[in-house]
Design a protein around this motif. Structure first.
Motif, mmCIF file in Angstrom:
data_model
loop_
_atom_site.group_PDB
_atom_site.id
_atom_site.type_symbol
_atom_site.label_atom_id
_atom_site.label_comp_id
_atom_site.label_asym_id
_atom_site.label_seq_id
_atom_site.Cartn_x
_atom_site.Cartn_y
_atom_site.Cartn_z
ATOM 1 N N PHE A 1 0.837 -1.199 0.000
ATOM 2 C CA PHE A 1 0.000 0.000 0.000
ATOM 3 C C PHE A 1 0.879 1.259 0.000
ATOM 4 O O PHE A 1 0.644 2.204 -0.761
ATOM 5 C CB PHE A 1 -0.906 -0.010 1.228
ATOM 6 C CG PHE A 1 -1.439 1.347 1.610
ATOM 7 C CD1 PHE A 1 -2.333 2.000 0.792
ATOM 8 C CD2 PHE A 1 -1.027 1.967 2.782
ATOM 9 C CE1 PHE A 1 -2.823 3.256 1.132
ATOM 10 C CE2 PHE A 1 -1.503 3.206 3.136
ATOM 11 C CZ PHE A 1 -2.406 3.859 2.309
ATOM 12 N N ALA A 2 1.909 1.273 0.854
ATOM 13 C CA ALA A 2 2.774 2.449 0.955
ATOM 14 C C ALA A 2 3.492 2.737 -0.356
ATOM 15 O O ALA A 2 3.612 3.886 -0.783
ATOM 16 C CB ALA A 2 3.786 2.246 2.085
ATOM 17 N N GLU A 3 3.966 1.695 -1.021
ATOM 18 C CA GLU A 3 4.761 1.883 -2.231
ATOM 19 C C GLU A 3 3.904 2.139 -3.464
ATOM 20 O O GLU A 3 4.357 2.784 -4.410
ATOM 21 C CB GLU A 3 5.640 0.651 -2.465
ATOM 22 C CG GLU A 3 6.711 0.458 -1.391
ATOM 23 C CD GLU A 3 7.513 -0.808 -1.598
ATOM 24 O OE1 GLU A 3 7.087 -1.653 -2.436
ATOM 25 O OE2 GLU A 3 8.558 -0.983 -0.928
ATOM 26 N N THR A 4 2.656 1.662 -3.445
ATOM 27 C CA THR A 4 1.834 1.720 -4.653
ATOM 28 C C THR A 4 0.760 2.798 -4.608
ATOM 29 O O THR A 4 0.509 3.482 -5.606
ATOM 30 C CB THR A 4 1.168 0.349 -4.896
ATOM 31 O OG1 THR A 4 2.169 -0.658 -4.908
ATOM 32 C CG2 THR A 4 0.416 0.347 -6.216
ATOM 33 N N HIS A 5 0.114 2.970 -3.440
ATOM 34 C CA HIS A 5 -1.086 3.798 -3.396
ATOM 35 C C HIS A 5 -0.959 5.075 -2.563
ATOM 36 O O HIS A 5 -1.651 6.055 -2.837
ATOM 37 C CB HIS A 5 -2.249 2.980 -2.836
ATOM 38 C CG HIS A 5 -2.571 1.753 -3.627
ATOM 39 N ND1 HIS A 5 -3.117 1.806 -4.893
ATOM 40 C CD2 HIS A 5 -2.395 0.438 -3.341
ATOM 41 C CE1 HIS A 5 -3.289 0.566 -5.349
ATOM 42 N NE2 HIS A 5 -2.852 -0.279 -4.439
#
Length: 391
Positions: A10-14
């Protein structure tokens, strides 16, 4: 909270990019019973926890009998009572508590720990993160809401929620559907509409995402310096006026104006901001922090165990430091403090006050040791366990 692959993904993508529902997010650590206790505490003592009750017709100014009370044994019981409340006439409703966590250290610290895990991936916030706890039933927002300058993190504690989100940078509308255990996120610069088809409990966190959010933090620190240095004089009343009727700025304003300009170049401002940063870092941004607990009278046999992260920040050229824990900051100096902190950080078992004194190379009755331990206890950085039995 564990550093799971879902949170990292989630942190890296969204994060800060697009609206999303994270269905496999690590647990927040709050359940409906916790939410019920927080709302009861807010309703029992309305100040300083603001409570708002809204319906489709608008906000109810005096919601007194419609607020949670001790006879409501659970949130479900509260929802059932409002479903048949004559004042609502079967209408949908939404109860919102602003910043409700600071009254319950256990609940606050669980949410803070959840945020800390996320910040290790995306960076620590430089300005405060605020919280709202809501419970509602059959409520549909009639107008878009939200601070467009803040990103949103929202955990569904119970029930289901549908949100229409419109980020300003895309022009695309997203429909997010979430249920208990899910985490919703949308970036700063978004507007949203909530819809609750049935009972729903939500904890929503607002994370300022624009540089302008730091302006109030800096000006507040500078203004505190100016107030402490401004002579205690009174402004004239009424204000002086020129012969043509134009108001003349009082000469007394020249002093605080000059002091404000000087404060911006004063090292004291840097230290004041450093203190606020240390406090903010120790809360993972989640404010307000719970009040310190009363001082605990310690004996040499009392046992202490570190219970929270202790932030350590250099604060001067002469070995001055700031320590912070759970939103509280205090100044520290000397190698004895370093040795004490080293033992607290590495010890996995409770250590007696006498052990800590030996590690710090201080007498057990040393005023410095007492001062350090007092602040560590009041900030809840350490847990105080019963004294070690006498041999």
């Amino acid at each position: 909270m564990p550093h799971g692959p879902a949170l990292r993904r989630f942190a890296e993508t969204h994060w800060a990019r697009e609206p999303v529902v994270v269905t496999d997010a690590p647990p927040l650590g709050l359940n409906p019973a916790d939410a019920h206790a927080l709302l009861l505490a807010a309703a029992d003592r309305p100040a300083p926890v603001p409570l708002r009750l809204s319906t489709s017709d608008g906000e109810i100014v005096e919601p007194g009998p419609l607020l949670p009370r001790r006879t409501d044994r659970s949130l479900s019981a509260y929802v059932d009572r409002l479903a048949s409340a004559p004042l609502l006439d079967g209408d949908g409703w939404l109860l919102t508590a602003t910043d409700p966590l600071s009254r319950d250290f256990a609940a606050w610290s669980r949410v803070r720990d959840a945020l800390s895990t996320l910040w290790t991936y995306v960076g620590w916030p430089a300005v405060p993160v605020t919280a709202e706890l809501t419970v509602g039933d059959r409520h549909h927002a009639l107008a878009e809401a939200g601070d467009p300058g803040a990103a949103c993190l929202a955990w569904v504690v119970d029930g289901e929620l549908t949100v229409r989100v419109r980020p300003e940078h895309t022009g695309t509308e997203y429909e997010l559907r979430a249920r208990a255990g899910d985490l919703l996120h949308w970036p700063a610069g978004s507007r949203h509409l909530d819809h609750r088809a049935g009972p729903c409990v939500l904890l929503r966190l607002s994370v300022p995402g624009r540089a302008g959010a730091a302006v109030s933090l800096v000006t507040s620190a500078a203004a505190s310096l100016v107030r402490s240095r401004t002579p205690d004089t009174s402004l004239p009343h009424p204000l002086p006026a020129r012969t043509d009727g134009r108001l003349r700025p009082p000469s007394q304003l020249a002093v605080p104006t000059r002091l404000f300009t000087e404060a911006l170049r004063d090292p004291a401002l840097e230290r004041a901001l450093l203190e606020r940063w240390a406090a903010l870092r120790s809360t993972a941004g989640l404010t307000p922090a719970p009040a310190p607990r009363p001082a605990v009278p310690l004996t040499a046999r009392h046992r202490l165990l570190r219970a929270s992260e202790i932030i350590r920040v250099a604060a001067g050229p002469h070995g001055d430091e700031l320590w912070a824990a759970n939103g509280h900051v205090w100044p520290v100096r000397g190698r004895a403090a370093d040795r004490l902190l080293g033992l607290l950080r590495t010890a996995h078992e409770p250590r007696t006050v006498a052990d800590l004194a030996r590690a710090a190379k201080l007498p057990a009755r040393s005023p410095l040791l007492r001062s350090l331990l007092r602040e560590l206890c009041r900030s809840r950085a350490v847990a105080v366990l019963p004294p070690e039995p006498r041999p």
